[in-house]
Design a protein around this motif. Sequence first.
Motif, mmCIF file in Angstrom:
data_model
loop_
_atom_site.group_PDB
_atom_site.id
_atom_site.type_symbol
_atom_site.label_atom_id
_atom_site.label_comp_id
_atom_site.label_asym_id
_atom_site.label_seq_id
_atom_site.Cartn_x
_atom_site.Cartn_y
_atom_site.Cartn_z
ATOM 1 N N GLY A 1 47.915 40.711 40.875
ATOM 2 C CA GLY A 1 48.983 41.481 40.254
ATOM 3 C C GLY A 1 50.132 41.808 41.177
ATOM 4 O O GLY A 1 51.302 41.759 40.756
ATOM 5 N N PRO B 1 39.261 46.809 32.083
ATOM 6 C CA PRO B 1 40.396 45.967 31.693
ATOM 7 C C PRO B 1 41.701 46.769 31.769
ATOM 8 O O PRO B 1 41.784 47.890 31.274
ATOM 9 N N VAL B 2 42.701 46.202 32.425
ATOM 10 C CA VAL B 2 43.988 46.890 32.575
ATOM 11 C C VAL B 2 45.123 45.893 32.404
ATOM 12 O O VAL B 2 44.925 44.681 32.431
ATOM 13 N N GLY B 3 46.332 46.447 32.233
ATOM 14 C CA GLY B 3 47.542 45.642 32.202
ATOM 15 C C GLY B 3 48.334 45.866 33.476
ATOM 16 O O GLY B 3 47.778 46.196 34.520
ATOM 17 N N GLN B 4 49.650 45.707 33.386
ATOM 18 C CA GLN B 4 50.494 45.909 34.557
ATOM 19 C C GLN B 4 50.595 47.392 34.883
ATOM 20 O O GLN B 4 50.678 48.240 34.004
ATOM 21 N N ASP C 1 42.970 42.469 35.544
ATOM 22 C CA ASP C 1 44.207 42.156 34.827
ATOM 23 C C ASP C 1 44.458 40.661 34.742
ATOM 24 O O ASP C 1 45.496 40.228 34.246
ATOM 25 N N THR D 1 44.212 46.312 45.757
ATOM 26 C CA THR D 1 44.481 46.219 44.333
ATOM 27 C C THR D 1 45.332 47.415 43.954
ATOM 28 O O THR D 1 45.476 48.356 44.738
ATOM 29 N N GLN D 2 45.910 47.411 42.769
ATOM 30 C CA GLN D 2 46.914 48.418 42.430
ATOM 31 C C GLN D 2 46.379 49.846 42.535
ATOM 32 O O GLN D 2 47.034 50.733 43.082
ATOM 33 N N ASN E 1 47.929 33.612 38.236
ATOM 34 C CA ASN E 1 47.055 33.864 37.084
ATOM 35 C C ASN E 1 45.728 33.142 37.291
ATOM 36 O O ASN E 1 45.653 32.118 37.973
#
Length: 563
Positions: A464, A527-530, A460, A381-382, A482
């Motif tokens: 991602g 919770p996160v975005g890009q 996300d 993961t990121q 998604n």
Amino acid sequence: MTDTETKTGGEALVDALLANGIDTIFGLPGVQLDPFFAALFDSQDRLHVINARHEQGVAYMAYGYAQSTGKTGVYSVVPGPGMLNTTAALSTAYSCNTPVLLVTGQIPSALIGAKRGQLHELPDQLGILERLTKKALRMRHPAEAGETLNALLYEMWSGRPGPVAIEAAPDILAITAPTRTTVAAEMPVAPPFDADKVAQAARILGQAERPMILVGGGAFHASEEITALARMLSAPVQSWMLGRGVVDDRTGLSVNRPAAGQWWRETDAVLCIGSRGEYERATWGLDRDMSFIHVDIDPEELTRAWTPDIGILGDARDVAAALLEAIPAENRKRPGRIEEIAALRDRTRAYLDEKLGPQMAWLDAMRRALPEDGFFVEEFTQVGYVSRIGFPAYFPRSIVTPGYQGTLGYGYATALGVQVAHPDKCVLSVSGDGGFLFTANEIATAVHYNLPLVSVVFADGAYGNVQRIQRDLYGNRILATNFTNPDFVKYAESFGADGRRARTPEELGVSLTEAFKARRPTVIEVPVGQFPDPWPIFMAKPPKGQGRKAMPDYGAEAANPFE
């Protein structure tokens, strides 16, 4: 004369495990394994059995147990679909040189290969296992249990460690027969190293102006010797996924991949020990003025892709100890090198904060909260990607990864195995929402055994990394990346675990501290975005010098990040 006793095949196999010091087995029972589990029941005072909610769960737990301890991790599942459900864990163990033993059942012995449609029958289960492990054998009689298991354990620990498997038909596990008392397997002896080559390597390293050390998982047990070598040579030490913690990041001698790439531009001698060194050789290239010394326990590794200037077959600790004795007579002074390494580390950290600030902030919060003797299990993961260059490691085996296999979704169940192996330590699992749900059903196992694993899930709503590639390289053709998530807090609570949510690194730090103190199974949703793309930094190539050696160059092209 060896004592004999009448035992079932299952009892003989359990006795063989116990004779070899096995005290924990992760397993799911089933009809083909009933005699084996009956024997396990009778030995519960000496062999702890932990079940799970899916076959892949027990296999990953065995992997985490083995990877974080260096000891044999054992799991047992039924044949056919049960065994096949564990193949991703077996392939991960193979790629990471991890000592995992699979004990699996079979169909009745008289029907193996008959293709008559028996329950859990495969066309060639043993053949499948032979291709996923270092060695796989069939136990054909109770009297063979000890001999068969010991042969597998010898192979497991010969040269490069790796997974092995034993299968047994239910009738063989059930019948009784006289068996000899099993003794522990004879362990292989490390091959003697070539003293002349060590002397040559010592001369090169001692006279080098800017030496460098690369380490991998084969050097975990040589931490003390390699740290002493790094100090003696004033040399930076790089590891990537495996090998993290061989040199404590707090010593100031360990450097991450971007920093190592900068040092590589001018290094004149490299000691690669317990690592393939594949990425560095193939992507960064080798100059004619650079001497490359490769130490490995696997003779094939020394010539697999190329021939190093000096290849030394031997155990990492043995060779490192010999180099420590030989180098002082050759060693030059290197004034200012330690300060230069420190400045390089600082400059790299500033660059990471600039380019990957969001991921680094989360990693900093987790490193501050995780006790120094805790374990970190990263996922694909990121934040997990960046942890390979941004999460400090303090001791060998403290960071568990899937290595080059890149096993998405392995993390949570693997971390449970780490927690079983280290019941008094804090274990932190980091996943994305995509990978987490591969084995999140094992929250039930964490609660059942009161395993105080703390898991952080960065959510996300997408795969991602794949989605970024679809967006940036394929004209925004977003497809099948998604998904819809559950409420992870409620999801954890539905199992009886603690659920939390953190929206900032500061909140995450507080939640982690409280969770580690509570010593309860806990899931923290973030919770996160890009996130910023980390791959250009990972894959950056230092500028090529003059007179490069002929080497295959198939690494990803990327600009030098510091220029």
